[in-house]
Design an enzyme around this catalytic site. Structure first.
Site, short mmCIF file in Angstrom:
data_model
loop_
_atom_site.label_atom_id
_atom_site.label_comp_id
_atom_site.label_asym_id
_atom_site.label_seq_id
_atom_site.Cartn_x
_atom_site.Cartn_y
_atom_site.Cartn_z
N LYS A 224 -66.99 18.55 -64.70
CA LYS A 224 -66.34 17.78 -65.75
C LYS A 224 -67.08 17.96 -67.08
O LYS A 224 -66.47 18.27 -68.11
CB LYS A 224 -66.30 16.30 -65.38
CG LYS A 224 -65.56 15.43 -66.39
CD LYS A 224 -65.80 13.96 -66.20
CE LYS A 224 -67.10 13.54 -66.87
NZ LYS A 224 -67.27 12.07 -66.92
N ASP A 242 -61.62 13.19 -65.59
CA ASP A 242 -62.38 11.94 -65.51
C ASP A 242 -61.52 10.90 -64.80
O ASP A 242 -60.48 11.24 -64.22
CB ASP A 242 -62.80 11.47 -66.91
CG ASP A 242 -61.61 11.08 -67.78
OD1 ASP A 242 -60.45 11.25 -67.34
OD2 ASP A 242 -61.83 10.60 -68.91
#
Length: 357
Positions: A224, A242
């Site tokens: 991420k 997320d």
């Protein structure tokens, strides 16, 4: 002459005995008398019995009535509890049932959602303040388990003290902990920042690498964080999964996966690579402003007709409008220094600590 007087005496005695026997017999009850007495007693008992039976019958009837009333009360109470439970469990409004969707139809709908979001958020951008790849990398690591606003309020002091990887790697751990304390989990984050700064200094010449394979080797950096840095500091397309992106991807029906890497892979098959970075910004923007985790503002959502999860949140337009956040809700954004095209207000800096009196 002596025998004549004895005869009357004997006769008198015999007569007396006979009279006594007759009296005794007269005193004994006859069978007829016994039968009459028994009959009288039975009749008296029979006459007394009916007087007791009605009382017993009334008692039994009263008990039955009481039992029925108690049962009725219990049934009514049970119905009330059941009704309350059903009311508590039942949602205000159920999402309308949708027909089974083919893969091709889902892809068309997903891409239309992306176009609608592009019109709704033409100013979508990363909501972390940064001026170079190193600042973005550090800010993204700090954003774990906190808001971008809190990170943006913390990093100005941090970067004023250690603007480069070399400066940060040489920081005293306790001093670094104090600088990043507002972001939470500051001890673990301090360890990651010191580790990644040292790695950048020793292995990459003090520069942030522009490849996913290199970035994920840095302490505290996962896919991420790497995709955020690549997409926004180097222009390399990437999907940032997320909590907001994952939630909306599932609500939109793009994936059923919970694992971030699986979500990323599923979504990557739907959209062209050139859209990945901006798609991430648009979806995250929508998740923060409209499609909230606990109570989505369905009634104020422009893409509601395209959403299979419509109805999970507030569907009344006026009530839903009050749930909107940030610029859509007339509130400041998360960046202290937002892009020039941002229509909302900049976020305020962190208030200075109150001096002890």
């Amino acid at each position: 002459m002596n025998e004549t007087p004895e005869k009357p005496a004997a006769a008198t005695k015999a007569a007396a005995k006979k009279a006594t026997a007759q009296k005794a017999v007269a005193k004994q009850p006859t069978a007829k008398t016994t039968t009459k007495t028994a009959t009288k007693k039975a009749t008296a008992a029979a006459e007394a019995a009916p007087a007791k039976k009605p009382a017993a019958k009334k008692t039994a009837t009263a008990k039955t009535a009481t039992a029925k009333k108690t049962a009725a009360k219990k049934t009514a109470a049970k119905k009330t509890v059941t009704a309350k439970t059903a009311t508590a469990k039942a949602p205000a409004k159920k999402a309308p049932a949708r027909k089974p969707e083919s893969r091709a139809a889902m892809v068309r709908r997903a891409r239309r959602i992306n176009r609608e979001l592009a019109e709704l958020y033409p100013y979508a951008h990363p909501e972390l303040d940064f001026t170079n790849p190193f600042e973005l990398l550090v800010a993204t690591v700090l954003s774990a388990q906190t808001t971008d606003l809190r990170v943006n309020q913390t990093t100005p002091r941090l970067f004023a003290v250690c603007p480069t990887p070399e400066d940060m790697a040489a920081m005293d751990p306790e001093r670094l902990e104090e600088l990043i304390r507002p972001t939470g989990f500051f001890r673990a984050k301090t360890k990651s920042l010191l580790g990644l700064s040292a790695a950048l200094r020793d292995r990459f010449g003090g520069e942030v690498p522009g490849r996913l394979e290199d970035l994920v080797t840095l302490p505290g950096v996962g896919r991420k964080t790497a995709n955020v840095v690549l997409g926004n500091a180097f222009g390399v397309p990437g999907i940032t999964v997320d909590t907001h992106f994952g939630r909306l991807a599932r609500r939109f029906g793009w994936t059923t996966a919970e694992d971030a890497e699986k979500v990323e892979a599923d979504v990557a098959e739907i959209f062209p690579k050139s859209e990945w970075t901006m798609l991430s910004h648009r979806v995250v923007f929508h998740g923060r402003r409209v499609c909230h985790s606990r109570k989505p503002a369905c009634g104020a959502c422009p893409i509601a007709p395209l959403c299979p999860a419509y109805g999970e949140g507030e569907t009344d337009p006026e009530k839903a409008k009050k749930l909107l956040k940030y610029e859509l809700g007339g509130q400041p954004g998360q960046r202290l220094k937002p892009p020039a095209d941002y229509p909302g207000q900049p976020a305020p800096p962190m208030a200075p600590p109150v001096a002890a009196s």
